[in-house]
Design a protein around this motif. Structure first.
Motif, PDB file in Angstrom:
ATOM      1  N   ASP A  56      -1.072 -28.299   3.953  1.00  0.00           N
ATOM      2  CA  ASP A  56      -1.725 -28.410   5.258  1.00  0.00           C
ATOM      3  C   ASP A  56      -1.211 -27.356   6.231  1.00  0.00           C
ATOM      4  O   ASP A  56      -1.979 -26.816   7.035  1.00  0.00           O
ATOM      5  CB  ASP A  56      -1.505 -29.812   5.840  1.00  0.00           C
ATOM      6  CG  ASP A  56      -2.595 -30.789   5.412  1.00  0.00           C
ATOM      7  OD1 ASP A  56      -3.459 -30.391   4.610  1.00  0.00           O
ATOM      8  OD2 ASP A  56      -2.574 -31.942   5.873  1.00  0.00           O
ATOM      9  N   GLU A  57       0.088 -27.077   6.172  1.00  0.00           N
ATOM     10  CA  GLU A  57       0.671 -26.069   7.063  1.00  0.00           C
ATOM     11  C   GLU A  57       0.065 -24.699   6.786  1.00  0.00           C
ATOM     12  O   GLU A  57      -0.307 -23.963   7.710  1.00  0.00           O
ATOM     13  CB  GLU A  57       2.186 -26.030   6.878  1.00  0.00           C
ATOM     14  CG  GLU A  57       2.911 -25.019   7.759  1.00  0.00           C
ATOM     15  CD  GLU A  57       2.855 -25.376   9.233  1.00  0.00           C
ATOM     16  OE1 GLU A  57       2.824 -24.446  10.065  1.00  0.00           O
ATOM     17  OE2 GLU A  57       2.833 -26.585   9.557  1.00  0.00           O
ATOM     18  N   GLY A  80       9.396 -17.865   4.246  1.00  0.00           N
ATOM     19  CA  GLY A  80       8.035 -17.478   3.900  1.00  0.00           C
ATOM     20  C   GLY A  80       7.101 -17.555   5.091  1.00  0.00           C
ATOM     21  O   GLY A  80       6.274 -16.654   5.318  1.00  0.00           O
ATOM     22  N   LEU A  81       7.226 -18.609   5.887  1.00  0.00           N
ATOM     23  CA  LEU A  81       6.392 -18.748   7.082  1.00  0.00           C
ATOM     24  C   LEU A  81       6.782 -17.729   8.148  1.00  0.00           C
ATOM     25  O   LEU A  81       5.923 -17.220   8.879  1.00  0.00           O
ATOM     26  CB  LEU A  81       6.509 -20.167   7.635  1.00  0.00           C
ATOM     27  CG  LEU A  81       5.952 -21.275   6.734  1.00  0.00           C
ATOM     28  CD1 LEU A  81       6.231 -22.647   7.332  1.00  0.00           C
ATOM     29  CD2 LEU A  81       4.449 -21.096   6.517  1.00  0.00           C
ATOM     30  N   ALA A  84      -1.099 -10.942   6.195  1.00  0.00           N
ATOM     31  CA  ALA A  84      -0.521 -12.253   6.490  1.00  0.00           C
ATOM     32  C   ALA A  84      -1.251 -13.354   5.740  1.00  0.00           C
ATOM     33  O   ALA A  84      -0.621 -14.276   5.196  1.00  0.00           O
ATOM     34  CB  ALA A  84      -0.570 -12.515   7.994  1.00  0.00           C
ATOM     35  N   GLU A  85      -2.577 -13.252   5.662  1.00  0.00           N
ATOM     36  CA  GLU A  85      -3.341 -14.281   4.952  1.00  0.00           C
ATOM     37  C   GLU A  85      -3.046 -14.241   3.456  1.00  0.00           C
ATOM     38  O   GLU A  85      -2.890 -15.287   2.812  1.00  0.00           O
ATOM     39  CB  GLU A  85      -4.836 -14.093   5.206  1.00  0.00           C
ATOM     40  CG  GLU A  85      -5.679 -15.222   4.639  1.00  0.00           C
ATOM     41  CD  GLU A  85      -7.101 -15.203   5.144  1.00  0.00           C
ATOM     42  OE1 GLU A  85      -7.857 -16.127   4.805  1.00  0.00           O
ATOM     43  OE2 GLU A  85      -7.459 -14.263   5.883  1.00  0.00           O
ATOM     44  N   ARG A  86      -2.966 -13.044   2.896  1.00  0.00           N
ATOM     45  CA  ARG A  86      -2.624 -12.943   1.470  1.00  0.00           C
ATOM     46  C   ARG A  86      -1.222 -13.485   1.216  1.00  0.00           C
ATOM     47  O   ARG A  86      -0.970 -14.133   0.191  1.00  0.00           O
ATOM     48  CB  ARG A  86      -2.725 -11.487   1.007  1.00  0.00           C
ATOM     49  CG  ARG A  86      -4.147 -10.958   0.929  1.00  0.00           C
ATOM     50  CD  ARG A  86      -4.197  -9.689   0.097  1.00  0.00           C
ATOM     51  NE  ARG A  86      -3.381  -8.634   0.678  1.00  0.00           N
ATOM     52  CZ  ARG A  86      -3.840  -7.739   1.554  1.00  0.00           C
ATOM     53  NH1 ARG A  86      -5.103  -7.787   1.959  1.00  0.00           N
ATOM     54  NH2 ARG A  86      -3.045  -6.794   2.024  1.00  0.00           N
ATOM     55  N   HIS A  87      -0.322 -13.220   2.156  1.00  0.00           N
ATOM     56  CA  HIS A  87       1.040 -13.736   2.001  1.00  0.00           C
ATOM     57  C   HIS A  87       1.044 -15.263   2.029  1.00  0.00           C
ATOM     58  O   HIS A  87       1.740 -15.901   1.227  1.00  0.00           O
ATOM     59  CB  HIS A  87       1.934 -13.181   3.110  1.00  0.00           C
ATOM     60  CG  HIS A  87       3.305 -13.774   3.132  1.00  0.00           C
ATOM     61  ND1 HIS A  87       4.276 -13.463   2.205  1.00  0.00           N
ATOM     62  CD2 HIS A  87       3.865 -14.699   3.967  1.00  0.00           C
ATOM     63  CE1 HIS A  87       5.377 -14.150   2.464  1.00  0.00           C
ATOM     64  NE2 HIS A  87       5.149 -14.906   3.524  1.00  0.00           N
ATOM     65  N   LEU A  88       0.275 -15.855   2.926  1.00  0.00           N
ATOM     66  CA  LEU A  88       0.202 -17.315   2.984  1.00  0.00           C
ATOM     67  C   LEU A  88      -0.339 -17.885   1.672  1.00  0.00           C
ATOM     68  O   LEU A  88       0.091 -18.951   1.221  1.00  0.00           O
ATOM     69  CB  LEU A  88      -0.677 -17.754   4.157  1.00  0.00           C
ATOM     70  CG  LEU A  88      -0.067 -17.593   5.557  1.00  0.00           C
ATOM     71  CD1 LEU A  88      -1.118 -17.853   6.627  1.00  0.00           C
ATOM     72  CD2 LEU A  88       1.116 -18.532   5.747  1.00  0.00           C
TER      73      LEU A  88
END
Length: 381
Positions: free
Chosen positions: A252-253, A223-224, A239-243
């Motif tokens: 925290d990561e 995932g990362l 990328a932000e939506r995926h996170l």
């Protein structure tokens, strides 16, 4: 330019290795690293029911070029001997020689000896990347990547023996070999994630807690990696939506990475929004200092305070040097980087920064660069 395929037995140790018996490495048995030299064919151990001769064609593997190597690397008296075991070459960071040794040992293996063949192939490809020759790694990985892409039922036995680390490296090389902006690499990561989920379901049925934990961690890592790949593609919002969708990853990561994305696009206020969501620790302290730098403030003292608690952290030392440079203290930056180089293996960013500072400090930048290269080569030897 790279050299021709290694096919001439008279002058090429890789071609000759096909007919020479393998010799055991005296230190390989006690080597704790994930890479190991191939064991001699005479050792009595179970053989896998696969045929990997398609990976043992000497024409696949190219000789490494030397015309672009630094003179200190070519003329050093600290070069390892030709019979240095592979683990020793890796330990001393002689990655070019390690790549040659890995290919030679791979060609000596029995075609059915899947474990050492795949380990040696991984070592070969990883070393090529480390010596800045991913172009060669892509070409040499092509036969295995083609096999995995075809996904034929007859190749299922081979695929089952490919180690996870090699699968990840092949995905990375696949991204480098295509001109689709990285999309195929992201798709390949999702394919691996699908396989990981299948393994998770099986471990749940088998009630195997150890394997379940292993595949859960691999799925989180994938995932990362997808987020990293999207950033490389420039798809920052995606990328932000995926996170946001990664519910099983350390909070925290995820929060730290989202803050770094905000800094990357220049949204300092957006990055500050994530500060309160981070727990106390290095990530929060690092983010606070990076935000201070992004705001144009002198962060030198902040990095110094953090380094007191982590004196061996090379990344923090590198950031302190950059802050010193931004503050106009170029000689302090030079001293910090030189001290960091003297105590630990150099990262690419540290070497880049110290060489940049040498260019800024004087007209003898080239001499200083050669001194650094010579020193590193002697230390590796």
């Amino acid at each position: 330019m790279y050299g021709p395929p290694l096919v001439e037995a008279a002058t090429n140790p890789l071609a000759a290795a096909q007919v020479e018996p393998a010799s055991p490495s005296p230190s390989a048995a006690n080597e704790s690293r994930p890479f190991r030299s191939a064991r001699p064919a005479s050792v009595d151990r179970p053989k896998s029911n696969v045929d990997l001769r398609f990976l043992q064609n000497p024409r696949i593997y190219y000789s490494l070029p030397t015309e672009d190597a630094a003179p200190p690397s070519l003329g050093s008296g600290q070069q390892p001997s030709p019979d240095t075991p592979l683990p020793d070459l890796l330990r001393s960071s002689h990655f070019g020689r390690a790549a040659e040794t890995a290919a030679r040992d791979l060609l000596r293996c029995s075609p059915s000896d899947a474990e050492p063949i795949f380990q040696l192939l991984y070592t070969r490809l990883a070393c090529l990347v480390l010596v800045s020759r991913p172009d060669l790694a892509v070409q040499e990985a092509a036969p295995l990547m083609d096999l995995l892409a075809r996904n034929m039922p007859s190749s299922a036995g081979i695929v089952a023996h490919v180690p996870w680390e090699l699968r990840l490296l092949l995905v990375r090389l696949q991204s480098l070999s295509t001109e689709d902006g990285g999309r195929r690499g992201v798709m390949a990561l999702y394919v691996l994630a699908g396989g990981a989920r299948a393994h998770l379901r099986q471990t749940h049925k088998d009630e195997d807690e150890r394997e379940h934990a292993l595949w859960s961690e691999r799925l989180r890592d994938l995932g990362l990696r997808v987020a990293d790949a999207l950033v490389e593609m420039g798809e920052l919002e995606t990328a932000e939506r995926h996170l946001d969708s990664l519910t099983d990853v350390d909070l925290d990561e995820v929060t730290y990475r989202k803050a770094m994305l905000r800094i990357y696009v220049g949204d300092i206020f957006g990055a500050e929004h994530y500060l309160d969501k981070l727990g106390s620790g290095n990530k929060k302290a690092t983010l606070e200092i990076l935000l201070k730098m992004a705001d144009g403030q002198d962060a030198t003292s902040s990095w110094q305070d953090l380094l007191k608690h982590h004196p061996d952290d090379d990344t923090m030392a590198n950031n302190l040097a950059v802050s010193s440079l931004y503050a106009g203290n170029i000689m302090d930056a030079r001293r910090i980087l030189e001290q960091t180089l003297s105590r630990s293996p150099a990262s690419a960013s540290i070497l880049f920064n110290i060489n940049t500072i040498y260019e800024l400090c004087s007209g003898r930048g080239l001499d200083h660069k050669i001194d650094v290269a010579t020193t590193r080569r002697h230390e590796e030897g």
